[in-house]
Enzyme design. Structure first.
Site, PDB file in Angstrom:
ATOM      1  N   HIS A   1      -2.536   4.863  -0.857  1.00  0.00           N
ATOM      2  CA  HIS A   1      -3.346   3.156  -0.276  1.00  0.00           C
ATOM      3  C   HIS A   1      -3.925   2.826  -1.381  1.00  0.00           C
ATOM      4  O   HIS A   1      -4.028   3.506  -2.536  1.00  0.00           O
ATOM      5  CB  HIS A   1      -4.214   3.784   0.601  1.00  0.00           C
ATOM      6  CG  HIS A   1      -5.402   4.389   0.238  1.00  0.00           C
ATOM      7  ND1 HIS A   1      -5.509   6.070   0.584  1.00  0.00           N
ATOM      8  CD2 HIS A   1      -6.512   4.121  -0.302  1.00  0.00           C
ATOM      9  CE1 HIS A   1      -6.619   6.134   0.038  1.00  0.00           C
ATOM     10  NE2 HIS A   1      -7.127   5.360  -0.402  1.00  0.00           N
TER      11      HIS A   1
ATOM     12  N   HIS B   1      -6.916  -0.108  -3.046  1.00  0.00           N
ATOM     13  CA  HIS B   1      -7.977  -0.874  -3.023  1.00  0.00           C
ATOM     14  C   HIS B   1      -8.102  -2.199  -4.151  1.00  0.00           C
ATOM     15  O   HIS B   1      -7.724  -1.808  -5.038  1.00  0.00           O
ATOM     16  CB  HIS B   1      -9.239  -0.028  -3.433  1.00  0.00           C
ATOM     17  CG  HIS B   1      -9.491   1.070  -2.808  1.00  0.00           C
ATOM     18  ND1 HIS B   1     -10.214   1.434  -1.684  1.00  0.00           N
ATOM     19  CD2 HIS B   1      -8.740   2.593  -2.713  1.00  0.00           C
ATOM     20  CE1 HIS B   1     -10.274   2.630  -1.030  1.00  0.00           C
ATOM     21  NE2 HIS B   1      -9.271   3.477  -1.797  1.00  0.00           N
TER      22      HIS B   1
ATOM     23  N   HIS C   1      -7.882  -1.044   7.044  1.00  0.00           N
ATOM     24  CA  HIS C   1      -8.952  -0.660   5.611  1.00  0.00           C
ATOM     25  C   HIS C   1      -7.933  -0.919   4.336  1.00  0.00           C
ATOM     26  O   HIS C   1      -8.605  -1.103   3.574  1.00  0.00           O
ATOM     27  CB  HIS C   1      -9.718   0.511   5.798  1.00  0.00           C
ATOM     28  CG  HIS C   1     -10.373   0.915   6.919  1.00  0.00           C
ATOM     29  ND1 HIS C   1     -11.722   0.024   7.366  1.00  0.00           N
ATOM     30  CD2 HIS C   1     -10.143   1.333   8.114  1.00  0.00           C
ATOM     31  CE1 HIS C   1     -12.039   0.347   8.548  1.00  0.00           C
ATOM     32  NE2 HIS C   1     -11.233   1.008   8.898  1.00  0.00           N
TER      33      HIS C   1
ATOM     34  N   HIS D   1      -4.626   5.210  -4.760  1.00  0.00           N
ATOM     35  CA  HIS D   1      -5.132   6.549  -4.496  1.00  0.00           C
ATOM     36  C   HIS D   1      -3.912   7.383  -3.931  1.00  0.00           C
ATOM     37  O   HIS D   1      -3.288   6.860  -2.636  1.00  0.00           O
ATOM     38  CB  HIS D   1      -6.249   6.520  -3.498  1.00  0.00           C
ATOM     39  CG  HIS D   1      -7.646   6.271  -4.299  1.00  0.00           C
ATOM     40  ND1 HIS D   1      -8.694   5.545  -3.452  1.00  0.00           N
ATOM     41  CD2 HIS D   1      -7.993   5.939  -5.519  1.00  0.00           C
ATOM     42  CE1 HIS D   1      -9.640   5.401  -4.184  1.00  0.00           C
ATOM     43  NE2 HIS D   1      -9.245   5.637  -5.737  1.00  0.00           N
TER      44      HIS D   1
ATOM     45  N   THR E   1     -13.876   7.910  -0.208  1.00  0.00           N
ATOM     46  CA  THR E   1     -14.744   6.693  -0.705  1.00  0.00           C
ATOM     47  C   THR E   1     -14.726   5.836   0.700  1.00  0.00           C
ATOM     48  O   THR E   1     -15.332   4.841   0.480  1.00  0.00           O
ATOM     49  CB  THR E   1     -14.006   5.947  -1.744  1.00  0.00           C
ATOM     50  OG1 THR E   1     -12.730   5.541  -1.072  1.00  0.00           O
ATOM     51  CG2 THR E   1     -13.991   6.751  -3.005  1.00  0.00           C
ATOM     52  N   THR E   2     -14.443   6.481   1.682  1.00  0.00           N
ATOM     53  CA  THR E   2     -14.455   5.612   3.138  1.00  0.00           C
ATOM     54  C   THR E   2     -15.458   6.685   3.908  1.00  0.00           C
ATOM     55  O   THR E   2     -15.221   8.047   3.814  1.00  0.00           O
ATOM     56  CB  THR E   2     -13.185   5.381   3.797  1.00  0.00           C
ATOM     57  OG1 THR E   2     -12.469   6.567   3.757  1.00  0.00           O
ATOM     58  CG2 THR E   2     -12.535   4.334   2.932  1.00  0.00           C
TER      59      THR E   2
HETATM   60  C1  SG5 Z   1      -8.939  10.164   4.138  1.00  0.00           C
HETATM   61  O1  SG5 Z   1      -9.922   9.215   3.714  1.00  0.00           O
HETATM   62  C2  SG5 Z   1      -8.226   9.412   5.377  1.00  0.00           C
HETATM   63  C3  SG5 Z   1      -7.942   8.008   5.192  1.00  0.00           C
HETATM   64  C4  SG5 Z   1      -8.708   7.076   4.452  1.00  0.00           C
HETATM   65  C5  SG5 Z   1      -9.347   8.180   3.178  1.00  0.00           C
HETATM   66  O2  SG5 Z   1      -7.904  10.535   3.295  1.00  0.00           O
HETATM   67  O3  SG5 Z   1      -7.180  10.246   5.693  1.00  0.00           O
HETATM   68  C6  SG5 Z   1      -6.869  10.325   7.152  1.00  0.00           C
HETATM   69  O4  SG5 Z   1      -7.570  10.297   7.911  1.00  0.00           O
HETATM   70  C7  SG5 Z   1      -5.408  10.927   6.999  1.00  0.00           C
HETATM   71  C8  SG5 Z   1      -5.193  11.513   8.486  1.00  0.00           C
HETATM   72  O5  SG5 Z   1      -7.738   7.089   6.372  1.00  0.00           O
HETATM   73  C9  SG5 Z   1      -6.309   7.424   6.583  1.00  0.00           C
HETATM   74  O6  SG5 Z   1      -5.222   7.929   5.984  1.00  0.00           O
HETATM   75  C10 SG5 Z   1      -5.743   6.678   7.982  1.00  0.00           C
HETATM   76  C11 SG5 Z   1      -4.983   7.384   8.714  1.00  0.00           C
HETATM   77  O7  SG5 Z   1      -8.230   5.853   3.668  1.00  0.00           O
HETATM   78  C12 SG5 Z   1      -7.881   4.849   3.927  1.00  0.00           C
HETATM   79  O8  SG5 Z   1      -6.762   4.807   4.399  1.00  0.00           O
HETATM   80  C13 SG5 Z   1      -8.846   3.760   3.890  1.00  0.00           C
HETATM   81  C14 SG5 Z   1      -8.953   2.996   2.565  1.00  0.00           C
HETATM   82  C15 SG5 Z   1     -10.213   7.391   2.207  1.00  0.00           C
HETATM   83  O9  SG5 Z   1      -9.762   8.083   1.173  1.00  0.00           O
HETATM   84  S1  SG5 Z   1      -9.948   8.034  -0.395  1.00  0.00           S
HETATM   85  O10 SG5 Z   1     -11.229   8.520  -0.838  1.00  0.00           O
HETATM   86  O11 SG5 Z   1      -9.012   8.363  -1.273  1.00  0.00           O
HETATM   87  N1  SG5 Z   1     -10.283   6.190  -0.652  1.00  0.00           N
HETATM   88 ZN    ZN Z   2      -8.911   5.329  -1.448  1.00  0.00          ZN
END
Ligand code: SG5
Ligand code: ZN
Length: 261
Positions: free
Chosen positions: A93, A95, A64, A118, A203-204
């Site tokens: 990460h 966007h 993602h 972010h 946001t996901t």
């Molecule tokens: C959570 O949401 C997730 C992210 C996901 C964001 O922070 O965190 C976890 O599950 C950590 C263990 O996913 C991951 O970290 C994958 C292991 O974000 C992404 O990486 C996809 C964009 C979304 O976060 S946000 O609201 O700051 N965009």
């Molecule tokens: Zn994000």
């Protein structure tokens, strides 16, 4: 991340609410921040620690986004500002959009920027990320905006070069740039007190409404070419992840504050 969501078609943002009811909630992110509607406020100074010096970190294509995590004993944390305790760095990460006119998740005065970084932190008091996400003040996310320009941003050089090593979903590499966290987590301390802040969500999916958002006002820049590298990673179906921003959600009476230092 929750598995089967995407940014297009039958798993796209307008369908997330079928499987993830919280995505239909009243405190969702991102939002459009209208400067004329913000409430000014003076928060305590936002403070960063553990950002100086080198950090061992790895970079992953999680299907993602391009995500960076630390595996160093020196983990960054933040305190102050709108949050009343210490929050520990989890991951950062990005966007982006299919062209340079879009890509940011939050908008300012309805303007989209080309990319948004972010930086995700969890509340230390809760002991772990997994415990923190069960609490409504569990997370704080810093949002940094980038506008595409002709000029490359040196801060992104090492990341951009190594994106070619994580094209496939699940690829994971150690980053050779030991200063990457300092550059990305706290790129410009001088501007760090100039931010908007509001209560919102991930946001996901699962779109948990547990995030204190801190969006820095002053955009930075990234070159068109550097940005293009991000669009080259693949998503789970093997196609290029050309864009990964969620459209803005209703504010629904929430107050957006702007810190006046
Ligand atoms: C959570 O949401 C997730 C992210 C996901 C964001 O922070 O965190 C976890 O599950 C950590 C263990 O996913 C991951 O970290 C994958 C292991 O974000 C992404 O990486 C996809 C964009 C979304 O976060 S946000 O609201 O700051 N965009
Ligand atoms: Zn994000």
């Amino acid at each position: 991340v929750a598995g089967n969501f995407s940014y297009d078609g039958t798993n796209g943002p307008s369908h997330w609410g079928k499987e993830y009811k919280t995505c239909l909630g009243k405190y969702q992110s991102p939002i459009d921040i209208e400067e004329k509607d913000v409430t000014t406020m003076t928060f305590p100074e936002l403070q960063f620690s553990g950002v100086e010096g080198s950090h061992k970190a790895y970079m992953t294509n999680n299907g993602h986004t391009v995500m960076i995590q630390s595996f160093d004993s020196n983990v960054p944390s933040i305190s102050g500002g709108p949050i009343n305790s210490t929050y520990v760095f989890q991951q950062l990460h990005f966007h982006w959009g299919q062209n340079d006119n879009q890509g940011s998740e939050d908008l300012i005065n309805n303007h989209s920027f080309s990319m948004e970084l972010h930086v995700v932190f969890w509340k230390k008091e809760y002991g772990s990320y997994d415990e923190a996400v069960k609490r409504d003040d569990g997370l704080t996310v810093l949002g940094y905006l980038y506008q595409a320009t002709d000029e490359p941003n040196p801060m992104f050089e090492s990341i951009v070069q190594q994106i070619s090593d994580i094209i496939g979903v699940g690829s994971n590499i150690t980053i050779s740039d030991n200063n990457v966290l300092k550059k990305l987590v706290a790129p410009d301390i001088a501007s760090a007190q100039n931010y908007f802040t509001y209560r919102g969500s991930l946001t996901t999916p699962p779109c948990l409404e547990i995030v204190q958002w801190i969006d820095f006002v002053k955009p930075q820049h990234i070159s068109h070419e550097q940005l293009a590298a991000f669009r080259s990673i693949q998503s789970a179906d093997g196609t290029n992840l050309t864009h990964n921003f969620r459209p803005v959600q209703p504010l629904d009476g929430r107050t957006v504050y702007r810190n006046i230092a």
